[in-house]
Design a protein around this motif. Structure first.
Motif, PDB file in Angstrom:
ATOM      1  N   CYS A 156      21.814 -73.096 -15.874  1.00 59.69           N
ATOM      2  CA  CYS A 156      21.415 -71.722 -15.562  1.00 59.69           C
ATOM      3  C   CYS A 156      22.563 -70.789 -15.907  1.00 59.69           C
ATOM      4  O   CYS A 156      23.693 -71.223 -16.152  1.00 59.69           O
ATOM      5  N   GLN A 157      22.240 -69.507 -15.955  1.00 56.13           N
ATOM      6  CA  GLN A 157      23.231 -68.474 -16.210  1.00 56.13           C
ATOM      7  C   GLN A 157      23.010 -67.341 -15.225  1.00 56.13           C
ATOM      8  O   GLN A 157      21.876 -66.966 -14.937  1.00 56.13           O
ATOM      9  N   ARG A 158      24.112 -66.802 -14.717  1.00 56.05           N
ATOM     10  CA  ARG A 158      24.052 -65.660 -13.808  1.00 56.05           C
ATOM     11  C   ARG A 158      24.608 -64.437 -14.528  1.00 56.05           C
ATOM     12  O   ARG A 158      25.772 -64.413 -14.916  1.00 56.05           O
ATOM     13  N   THR A 159      23.748 -63.462 -14.714  1.00 56.46           N
ATOM     14  CA  THR A 159      24.118 -62.234 -15.421  1.00 56.46           C
ATOM     15  C   THR A 159      23.365 -61.067 -14.812  1.00 56.46           C
ATOM     16  O   THR A 159      22.150 -61.162 -14.587  1.00 56.46           O
ATOM     17  N   GLY A 160      24.057 -59.961 -14.564  1.00 52.47           N
ATOM     18  CA  GLY A 160      23.399 -58.740 -14.127  1.00 52.47           C
ATOM     19  C   GLY A 160      22.585 -58.889 -12.862  1.00 52.47           C
ATOM     20  O   GLY A 160      21.532 -58.258 -12.716  1.00 52.47           O
ATOM     21  N   GLY A 161      23.026 -59.734 -11.947  1.00 55.09           N
ATOM     22  CA  GLY A 161      22.308 -59.912 -10.692  1.00 55.09           C
ATOM     23  C   GLY A 161      21.138 -60.868 -10.773  1.00 55.09           C
ATOM     24  O   GLY A 161      20.425 -61.063  -9.779  1.00 55.09           O
ATOM     25  N   ARG A 162      20.929 -61.493 -11.935  1.00 54.15           N
ATOM     26  CA  ARG A 162      19.851 -62.467 -12.103  1.00 54.15           C
ATOM     27  C   ARG A 162      20.418 -63.855 -12.360  1.00 54.15           C
ATOM     28  O   ARG A 162      21.503 -64.001 -12.909  1.00 54.15           O
ATOM     29  N   THR A 163      19.636 -64.867 -11.992  1.00 51.53           N
ATOM     30  CA  THR A 163      19.944 -66.248 -12.351  1.00 51.53           C
ATOM     31  C   THR A 163      18.734 -66.790 -13.095  1.00 51.53           C
ATOM     32  O   THR A 163      17.602 -66.711 -12.594  1.00 51.53           O
ATOM     33  N   PHE A 164      18.944 -67.323 -14.291  1.00 50.89           N
ATOM     34  CA  PHE A 164      17.816 -67.791 -15.098  1.00 50.89           C
ATOM     35  C   PHE A 164      18.169 -69.089 -15.806  1.00 50.89           C
ATOM     36  O   PHE A 164      19.342 -69.399 -16.038  1.00 50.89           O
ATOM     37  N   GLY A 165      17.128 -69.850 -16.141  1.00 51.07           N
ATOM     38  CA  GLY A 165      17.310 -71.157 -16.748  1.00 51.07           C
ATOM     39  C   GLY A 165      17.722 -71.078 -18.205  1.00 51.07           C
ATOM     40  O   GLY A 165      17.303 -70.183 -18.944  1.00 51.07           O
ATOM     41  N   THR A 166      18.548 -72.052 -18.618  1.00 48.23           N
ATOM     42  CA  THR A 166      19.004 -72.135 -20.007  1.00 48.23           C
ATOM     43  C   THR A 166      18.946 -73.585 -20.479  1.00 48.23           C
ATOM     44  O   THR A 166      19.094 -74.528 -19.687  1.00 48.23           O
ATOM     45  N   THR A 167      18.745 -73.746 -21.775  1.00 47.40           N
ATOM     46  CA  THR A 167      18.777 -75.061 -22.414  1.00 47.40           C
ATOM     47  C   THR A 167      19.545 -74.940 -23.716  1.00 47.40           C
ATOM     48  O   THR A 167      19.324 -73.982 -24.476  1.00 47.40           O
ATOM     49  N   ALA A 168      20.435 -75.874 -23.981  1.00 49.41           N
ATOM     50  CA  ALA A 168      21.186 -75.889 -25.233  1.00 49.41           C
ATOM     51  C   ALA A 168      21.169 -77.309 -25.794  1.00 49.41           C
ATOM     52  O   ALA A 168      21.438 -78.265 -25.066  1.00 49.41           O
ATOM     53  N   VAL A 169      20.841 -77.431 -27.075  1.00 50.39           N
ATOM     54  CA  VAL A 169      20.743 -78.738 -27.729  1.00 50.39           C
ATOM     55  C   VAL A 169      21.444 -78.652 -29.083  1.00 50.39           C
ATOM     56  O   VAL A 169      21.186 -77.731 -29.870  1.00 50.39           O
TER      57      VAL A 169
END
Length: 282
Positions: free
Chosen positions: A96-109
């Protein structure tokens, strides 16, 4: 690359197209001794339009231009997550990433041609009415009213920061634009827009070409604006029931780029996911 800020900067080409192009983005480990003036100086010294400051332990990322901090940045997220995977030395990561008061899911391959990143953009707010009084913006962009695409209409969309989505009829019209950037900055600030995302879709409506002008935040023309591609996906989902789109950008800057975006209707509204491939340059 280093500078008076003492940070080691890595340049990541975000949202590349077939292994080339993409938007050069400065990425570095954030230093709590930095103030915002120092972060803005990093962008200036790197010669990029944006910089991503990452804190791997807290999973936070902050984005800056030479004008100041941004609430979010789509291609910057692609660059930041690719950078983190590269430094982990692994081939895949779901987090996940926390930016601008939000936390959202991330995927990197990791792939042979770079690192593919996807992230949850979240809900896109689409203004229902066509924006009024567009003459000033059209004039600043150099667009005649009859150049606007038939079967589509300008729309304001926001993943947190509103921007104008403006459809034109053809790719030649899109590529011929030479906007008056100071005038456009004034017009966008007056309306509270981040910028103008001008696009044209293919007849199949699953591909588009686009250009993003955001002089109000110090970026005359963005090589890639992934968040606006997500906004376009939401707009086309609402109006034409499309579920995905591929958006080509960066051709007029000599840096061909590609953003993928999907849109889904949920109980909370239309949500999108954004994907792109990044190459670690240095």
């Amino acid at each position: 690359m280093t500078g008076p800020h003492r940070g080691e900067v890595t340049i990541v080409d975000a949202c590349t197209h077939q292994g080339r192009g993409g938007s050069p983005t400065a990425v570095l480990i954030d230093d709590r001794t930095f103030d915002d003036d120092t972060r803005r100086a990093v962008v200036r010294d790197a010669g990029t339009s944006h910089a991503a400051f990452v804190d791997p332990d807290a999973e936070t990322v902050r984005f800056f231009t030479t004008h100041g901090e941004l609430t979010n940045c789509g291609h910057g997220t692609v660059a930041a997550q690719a950078y983190l995977l590269h430094h982990r030395g692994t081939t895949e990561h779901h987090g996940c990433q926390r930016t601008g008061g939000r936390t959202f899911g991330t995927t990197a391959v990791r792939h042979d041609d770079g690192i593919e990143v996807w992230f949850d953009q979240g809900r896109i707010e689409l203004h229902r009415d066509v924006p009024a009084d567009l003459d000033g913006i059209l004039g600043a962009l150099g667009i005649a009213p009859d150049a606007i695409a038939e079967g589509d209409a300008p729309r304001v969309a926001s993943p947190g920061s509103p921007r104008l989505l403006l459809p034109v009829k053809t790719v030649p019209i899109l590529y011929s634009l030479r906007p008056d950037l100071p005038r456009l900055a004034i017009e966008c600030r007056r309306r509270g827009y981040l910028g103008c995302f001008v696009y044209t879709t293919s007849p199949a409506r699953d591909t588009a070409a686009a250009r993003m002008f955001a002089p109000a935040i110090g970026v005359g023309e963005d090589v890639v604006n992934a968040n606006s591609a997500g906004c376009l996906a939401a707009h086309l989902h609402a109006t034409h029931r499309r579920t995905s789109i591929q958006v080509e950008q960066g051709h007029t800057a000599g840096r061909p780029s590609l953003v993928l975006a999907t849109a889904t209707t949920t109980a909370d509204g239309i949500v999108t996911r954004i994907g792109g491939t990044a190459v670690i340059r240095s």
